[in-house]
Design a protein around this motif. Structure first.
Motif, PDB file in Angstrom:
ATOM      1  N   ASP A 113       0.812  -1.213   0.000  1.00 58.70           N
ATOM      2  CA  ASP A 113       0.000   0.000   0.000  1.00 58.70           C
ATOM      3  C   ASP A 113       0.847   1.266   0.000  1.00 58.70           C
ATOM      4  O   ASP A 113       0.615   2.170  -0.802  1.00 58.70           O
ATOM      5  N   ILE A 114       1.830   1.327   0.891  1.00 59.30           N
ATOM      6  CA  ILE A 114       2.563   2.577   1.098  1.00 59.30           C
ATOM      7  C   ILE A 114       3.368   2.982  -0.135  1.00 59.30           C
ATOM      8  O   ILE A 114       3.336   4.141  -0.568  1.00 59.30           O
ATOM      9  N   GLY A 115       4.111   2.033  -0.714  1.00 60.00           N
ATOM     10  CA  GLY A 115       4.951   2.363  -1.861  1.00 60.00           C
ATOM     11  C   GLY A 115       4.175   2.908  -3.045  1.00 60.00           C
ATOM     12  O   GLY A 115       4.437   4.029  -3.518  1.00 60.00           O
ATOM     13  N   PRO A 116       3.170   2.176  -3.553  1.00 67.22           N
ATOM     14  CA  PRO A 116       2.385   2.690  -4.678  1.00 67.22           C
ATOM     15  C   PRO A 116       1.573   3.943  -4.330  1.00 67.22           C
ATOM     16  O   PRO A 116       1.402   4.816  -5.178  1.00 67.22           O
ATOM     17  N   ARG A 117       1.085   4.035  -3.103  1.00 66.15           N
ATOM     18  CA  ARG A 117       0.313   5.225  -2.723  1.00 66.15           C
ATOM     19  C   ARG A 117       1.213   6.456  -2.728  1.00 66.15           C
ATOM     20  O   ARG A 117       0.809   7.541  -3.174  1.00 66.15           O
ATOM     21  N   LEU A 118       2.424   6.289  -2.229  1.00 61.24           N
ATOM     22  CA  LEU A 118       3.382   7.395  -2.271  1.00 61.24           C
ATOM     23  C   LEU A 118       3.706   7.765  -3.711  1.00 61.24           C
ATOM     24  O   LEU A 118       3.825   8.954  -4.048  1.00 61.24           O
ATOM     25  N   PHE A 119       3.820   6.761  -4.570  1.00 62.22           N
ATOM     26  CA  PHE A 119       4.073   7.043  -5.979  1.00 62.22           C
ATOM     27  C   PHE A 119       2.944   7.872  -6.586  1.00 62.22           C
ATOM     28  O   PHE A 119       3.197   8.853  -7.304  1.00 62.22           O
ATOM     29  N   THR A 120       1.697   7.508  -6.321  1.00 62.68           N
ATOM     30  CA  THR A 120       0.580   8.268  -6.898  1.00 62.68           C
ATOM     31  C   THR A 120       0.555   9.704  -6.376  1.00 62.68           C
ATOM     32  O   THR A 120       0.216  10.627  -7.114  1.00 62.68           O
ATOM     33  N   TYR A 121       0.936   9.870  -5.127  1.00 65.87           N
ATOM     34  CA  TYR A 121       1.006  11.233  -4.574  1.00 65.87           C
ATOM     35  C   TYR A 121       2.021  12.075  -5.354  1.00 65.87           C
ATOM     36  O   TYR A 121       1.743  13.221  -5.730  1.00 65.87           O
ATOM     37  N   LEU A 122       3.180  11.496  -5.625  1.00 65.43           N
ATOM     38  CA  LEU A 122       4.238  12.230  -6.310  1.00 65.43           C
ATOM     39  C   LEU A 122       3.991  12.361  -7.812  1.00 65.43           C
ATOM     40  O   LEU A 122       4.454  13.318  -8.439  1.00 65.43           O
TER      41      LEU A 122
END
Length: 248
Positions: free
Chosen positions: A218-227
């Motif tokens: 969850d954290i890795g891809p969610r951070l990617f979408t934020y950036l």
């Protein structure tokens, strides 16, 4: 003969001798494989309006991605690919606590890189589906390709309990598979059995929150979408919004 000699020298030069570095790279690679297959199966489902995939192909992609990740680096790092599993291994004293934060970090890195790879792979499809606007909600949203979002009616408490139960079942059964005192799985088929376990959990516990079962997933891809342009809304929980639990 000359080519063989060159390749042998190159292999010696590139060989990584530090065990921790080898394990970290193995964990990054296994998590990358798992997440690339998982997210790409979701992209085919969402970006192509379910004409190239559906909920079952998405679930199968997630389960087979786990299998691929274990086969990729199970003999190098153990292919944890999940901070919850790494924590469980620490609690039963099968994994040193000092490695725990390192593994969590590299698992998140592997997931982040996989999200970037899937974004590049389906770049045109994502922008076509979203009509030029990257959104988290609405019929043209694409954020759920990368991270799971709860069904419209699911509360924070119910969502939390959903993940505790689902992840708990995953860890308990995996520990049972690893226990030599139990009925053994045929050697070499452990990743297949774990994939079937993941698929069974997805089919039975995926409706509420999409069945992530994995903080790094969850954290890795969610951070990617934020950036990458979806913005801070990817980190906000708003009751009564979302695709529903089948968004993967």
């Amino acid at each position: 003969m000359g080519t063989t000699s060159f390749l042998t020298r190159a292999q010696r030069l590139l060989r990584i001798r530090n065990q921790l570095v080898r394990e970290c790279l193995g964990e990054v690679l296994s998590t990358f494989v798992m997440m690339t297959i998982t997210l790409a199966s979701a992209a085919q489902k969402i970006a192509f309006y379910q004409t190239k995939g559906n909920i079952m192909t998405s679930y199968l992609g997630g389960a087979l991605g786990v299998m691929g990740g274990i086969y990729t680096a199970g003999g190098i790092s153990g292919a944890h690919m999940n901070p919850a599993f790494s924590l469980a291994m620490c609690l039963i004293e099968q994994f040193p606590w000092w490695k725990f934060p390192i593994f969590v970090a590299v698992q998140i890195v592997g997931s982040f890189i996989a999200a970037g790879a899937v974004y590049i792979l389906y770049y045109d499809a994502i922008w076509h589906h979203s009509n030029g606007t990257l959104t988290v909600t609405g019929p043209q949203e694409t954020a759920s390709i990368f991270a799971t979002y709860p069904a419209d009616f699911v509360s924070i408490g119910n969502g939390f309990l959903d993940q505790v139960i689902g992840t708990g079942v995953l860890i308990i059964v995996v520990m049972g598979i690893m226990d030599p005192r139990n009925k053994p799985v045929p050697k070499g088929l452990e990743p297949v059995v774990v994939a079937l376990l993941v698929l069974s959990i997805e089919c039975s516990m995926g409706a509420n929150c999409g069945c992530p079962l994995n903080p790094a997933r969850d954290i890795g891809p969610r951070l990617f979408t934020y950036l990458a342009g979806w913005g801070p809304e990817v980190f906000r929980w708003v009751e009564g919004r979302g695709r529903g639990g089948d968004g993967r």
